[in-house]
Design a protein around this motif. Structure first.
Motif, PDB file in Angstrom:
ATOM      1  N   ASN A 279      24.411  44.488  41.350  1.00 31.76           N
ATOM      2  CA  ASN A 279      24.925  43.215  41.407  1.00 31.76           C
ATOM      3  C   ASN A 279      25.560  42.539  40.439  1.00 31.76           C
ATOM      4  O   ASN A 279      26.722  41.734  40.496  1.00 31.76           O
ATOM      5  N   ARG A 280      25.214  42.836  39.134  1.00 27.84           N
ATOM      6  CA  ARG A 280      26.239  42.376  38.026  1.00 27.84           C
ATOM      7  C   ARG A 280      27.591  42.866  38.056  1.00 27.84           C
ATOM      8  O   ARG A 280      28.545  42.329  37.787  1.00 27.84           O
ATOM      9  N   LEU A 281      27.616  44.354  38.222  1.00 29.74           N
ATOM     10  CA  LEU A 281      28.989  44.903  38.370  1.00 29.74           C
ATOM     11  C   LEU A 281      29.809  44.231  39.344  1.00 29.74           C
ATOM     12  O   LEU A 281      30.978  43.915  39.312  1.00 29.74           O
ATOM     13  N   GLN A 282      29.229  44.002  40.721  1.00 32.03           N
ATOM     14  CA  GLN A 282      29.912  43.322  41.908  1.00 32.03           C
ATOM     15  C   GLN A 282      30.527  41.765  41.366  1.00 32.03           C
ATOM     16  O   GLN A 282      31.629  41.768  41.629  1.00 32.03           O
ATOM     17  N   SER A 283      29.881  41.188  40.508  1.00 29.97           N
ATOM     18  CA  SER A 283      29.937  39.819  39.975  1.00 29.97           C
ATOM     19  C   SER A 283      31.299  39.868  39.120  1.00 29.97           C
ATOM     20  O   SER A 283      32.283  39.067  39.210  1.00 29.97           O
ATOM     21  N   GLU A 284      31.254  40.888  38.228  1.00 29.20           N
ATOM     22  CA  GLU A 284      32.273  41.111  37.231  1.00 29.20           C
ATOM     23  C   GLU A 284      33.534  41.673  37.821  1.00 29.20           C
ATOM     24  O   GLU A 284      34.595  40.984  37.368  1.00 29.20           O
ATOM     25  N   ILE A 285      33.437  42.610  38.785  1.00 28.78           N
ATOM     26  CA  ILE A 285      34.604  43.029  39.390  1.00 28.78           C
ATOM     27  C   ILE A 285      35.458  42.120  40.102  1.00 28.78           C
ATOM     28  O   ILE A 285      36.617  41.801  40.255  1.00 28.78           O
ATOM     29  N   SER A 286      34.426  41.213  40.869  1.00 27.53           N
ATOM     30  CA  SER A 286      35.224  40.248  41.662  1.00 27.53           C
ATOM     31  C   SER A 286      35.742  39.119  40.741  1.00 27.53           C
ATOM     32  O   SER A 286      36.706  38.724  41.332  1.00 27.53           O
ATOM     33  N   ALA A 287      35.332  38.548  39.716  1.00 27.98           N
ATOM     34  CA  ALA A 287      35.708  37.553  38.952  1.00 27.98           C
ATOM     35  C   ALA A 287      36.998  38.439  38.292  1.00 27.98           C
ATOM     36  O   ALA A 287      38.060  37.684  38.411  1.00 27.98           O
ATOM     37  N   HIS A 288      37.043  39.479  37.933  1.00 26.90           N
ATOM     38  CA  HIS A 288      38.446  40.393  37.400  1.00 26.90           C
ATOM     39  C   HIS A 288      39.297  40.324  38.543  1.00 26.90           C
ATOM     40  O   HIS A 288      40.757  39.999  38.202  1.00 26.90           O
ATOM     41  N   LEU A 289      39.177  40.805  39.730  1.00 28.08           N
ATOM     42  CA  LEU A 289      40.054  40.750  40.942  1.00 28.08           C
ATOM     43  C   LEU A 289      40.694  39.411  41.060  1.00 28.08           C
ATOM     44  O   LEU A 289      41.771  39.472  41.461  1.00 28.08           O
ATOM     45  N   ALA A 290      39.891  38.270  41.036  1.00 27.50           N
ATOM     46  CA  ALA A 290      40.116  37.157  41.262  1.00 27.50           C
ATOM     47  C   ALA A 290      41.415  36.605  40.198  1.00 27.50           C
ATOM     48  O   ALA A 290      42.267  35.828  40.593  1.00 27.50           O
ATOM     49  N   ASN A 291      41.496  37.296  39.128  1.00 26.93           N
ATOM     50  CA  ASN A 291      42.966  37.150  38.154  1.00 26.93           C
ATOM     51  C   ASN A 291      43.706  37.758  38.494  1.00 26.93           C
ATOM     52  O   ASN A 291      44.738  37.811  37.765  1.00 26.93           O
ATOM     53  N   ALA A 292      43.902  38.621  39.601  1.00 25.33           N
ATOM     54  CA  ALA A 292      45.032  39.379  39.720  1.00 25.33           C
ATOM     55  C   ALA A 292      46.369  39.116  40.019  1.00 25.33           C
ATOM     56  O   ALA A 292      47.410  39.463  39.766  1.00 25.33           O
ATOM     57  N   ASP A 293      46.192  37.624  40.947  1.00 24.49           N
ATOM     58  CA  ASP A 293      47.355  36.738  41.039  1.00 24.49           C
ATOM     59  C   ASP A 293      47.957  36.477  39.554  1.00 24.49           C
ATOM     60  O   ASP A 293      49.423  36.352  39.490  1.00 24.49           O
TER      61      ASP A 293
END
Length: 434
Positions: free
Chosen positions: A194-208
């Motif tokens: 769950n922690r990994l999911q949150s970290e990767i989601s936040a990271h992907l949100a910065n792709a733009d």
């Protein structure tokens, strides 16, 4: 099969003050001896005379030899720093071509060998290419972050955490009778996932943000014919990019120029005037303009109030700014976000600040360890999809398989997909089979 030794001019265009010719491969040492006699000491620059097969000097320059594996490519590698005249470089390349076992390198082949020999991963290689191509300060900083391995370390750390979770699950599935394996690891495993999911989601949100830094912030100048679009393009570019006349419909195709605003690359587009027309070429230009407006990060919609256009023509939306042009010819109005005049310079500094502010509001990462390419985004999205399935699935073996898919997706970003280290984790941490 013995690998061929490659060579190429690695510095910029000729003529130049200094040219660097790089050699890499098993015949590097022999090639140096052929050209300069004895080998120089490893990693120490040595001034030598370079000679052709007849013994005639080609040039004098600094010679460096990097024995394997301590080189850029991981192979024996050499650099010859000579004077950058076309004839000098051509003569040296001709001599190299005549040495058995040597051939001219193809594009990117030195970097490819560095990857194949484990000296660089794919993210670092992409960062190196971006560093060479960087034109703005933010592009340089992003490229350094990638080429130095910081982004790769983040992905590797996530992959290692997924591997540990998988190892714990596999241990519970396959080695439940062993005394060294904990009885149930579900709570700690899925809390970590769950922690990994949150970290990767936040990271992907910065792709733009990463894509904007690397590829540029798209600013489109739009508006009716003769609103001053081409004049504004020329004023911001500080040179004549677009033709400016008082004839409506002069601009029929998209014109583009790169600007550096606040260290960011800004891609500025001048477009055809938006109006109803039956003229086929102009209509195509308008279609392209409308497509660009839809894709833009920021639209500067110009209004020529001196010609009767008023605030009722204004457009709305967070990505659009309504600008009154020819402010020196019209009365002031509060209906627009900004008033400018390219004749007097009024409002142009404020417009640059406005564009810079919009970039800053769009790109607000805490660090520059950002995904910046489509393949990064696709692999991260695949990783998140697999993690989501793993968190919601019922069967433990299915959940473990989805974590394997997630880890492989991360591994594909760096090119380090490793399926063998799972057993290493299991045996080292749980002492299986002791």
């Amino acid at each position: 099969m013995t690998r061929q030794t490659i060579y190429a001019l690695s510095s910029g265009g000729l003529p130049s003050g200094v040219a660097v010719v790089r050699i890499s491969g098993p015949a590097t040492a022999a090639a140096l001896q052929h050209l300069v006699g004895t080998l120089p000491s490893p990693r120490q620059a040595s001034l030598r005379t370079i000679r052709n097969p007849n013994g005639d000097p080609i040039d004098s320059g600094l010679i460096l030899f990097f024995p394997s594996p301590a080189s850029f490519t991981g192979e024996d590698c050499a650099e010859l720093q000579i004077h950058g005249g076309r004839a000098v470089v051509q003569s040296l390349l001709q001599c190299l071509s005549e040495i058995p076992g040597l051939r001219l390198a193809v594009e990117g082949e030195f970097s490819r060998r560095a990857f194949e020999n484990g000296k660089l991963d794919l993210v670092e290689i992409e960062g190196l290419a971006d560093l060479i191509a960087a034109e703005t300060e933010m592009q340089r900083r992003l490229a350094v972050e990638h080429s130095s391995g910081h982004l790769s370390k983040l992905y590797d750390s996530w992959a290692e955490r997924l591997t540990r979770c998988r190892a714990l699950i596999e241990a519970e599935l396959d080695f439940a009778d062993e005394d060294d394996v904990p009885g149930s690891v579900s709570d700690q495993v899925w809390a970590e996932v769950n922690r990994l999911q949150s970290e990767i989601s936040a990271h992907l949100a910065n792709a733009d943000a990463g894509e904007i830094i690397r590829d540029g912030f798209k600013v489109v100048i739009a508006g009716a014919p003769n609103a001053g679009k081409s004049s504004l393009m020329n004023a911001l570019a500080q040179r004549d990019v677009a033709i400016v006349t008082d004839i409506a419909g002069t601009t029929r195709d998209v014109l583009q120029v790169d600007l550096d605003i606040g260290g960011f690359l800004v891609k500025l587009y001048d477009t055809a005037g938006l109006r109803e027309t039956e003229e086929r070429v102009e209509r195509e230009g308008i279609r392209r303009a409308e497509n660009l407006v839809a894709q833009a990060d920021l639209v500067l919609y110009l209004h020529d109030q001196s010609s009767g256009l008023s605030a009722e023509h204004a457009v709305s939306g967070d990505a659009r700014v309504n600008i009154r042009t020819k402010a020196d010819l019209a009365v002031a109005s509060d209906a627009f976000d900004l008033s400018i005049s390219v004749q007097t310079g009024e409002g142009l500094d404020e417009l640059r600040l406005l564009i810079g502010d919009r970039i800053a509001r769009t790109v607000r990462p805490e660090s520059l360890a950002l995904p910046s390419r489509l393949r990064h985004k696709d692999s991260l999205a695949e990783c998140l999809r697999a993690i989501g399935i793993a968190l919601s699935a019922g069967e433990l073996d299915l959940r473990a398989e989805e974590l394997r898919v997630a880890a492989n997706a991360l591994g594909r970003i760096t090119g380090r997909v490793d399926v063998e280290n799972l057993l290493d984790v299991i045996f080292s941490e749980f002492c299986i089979g002791k």
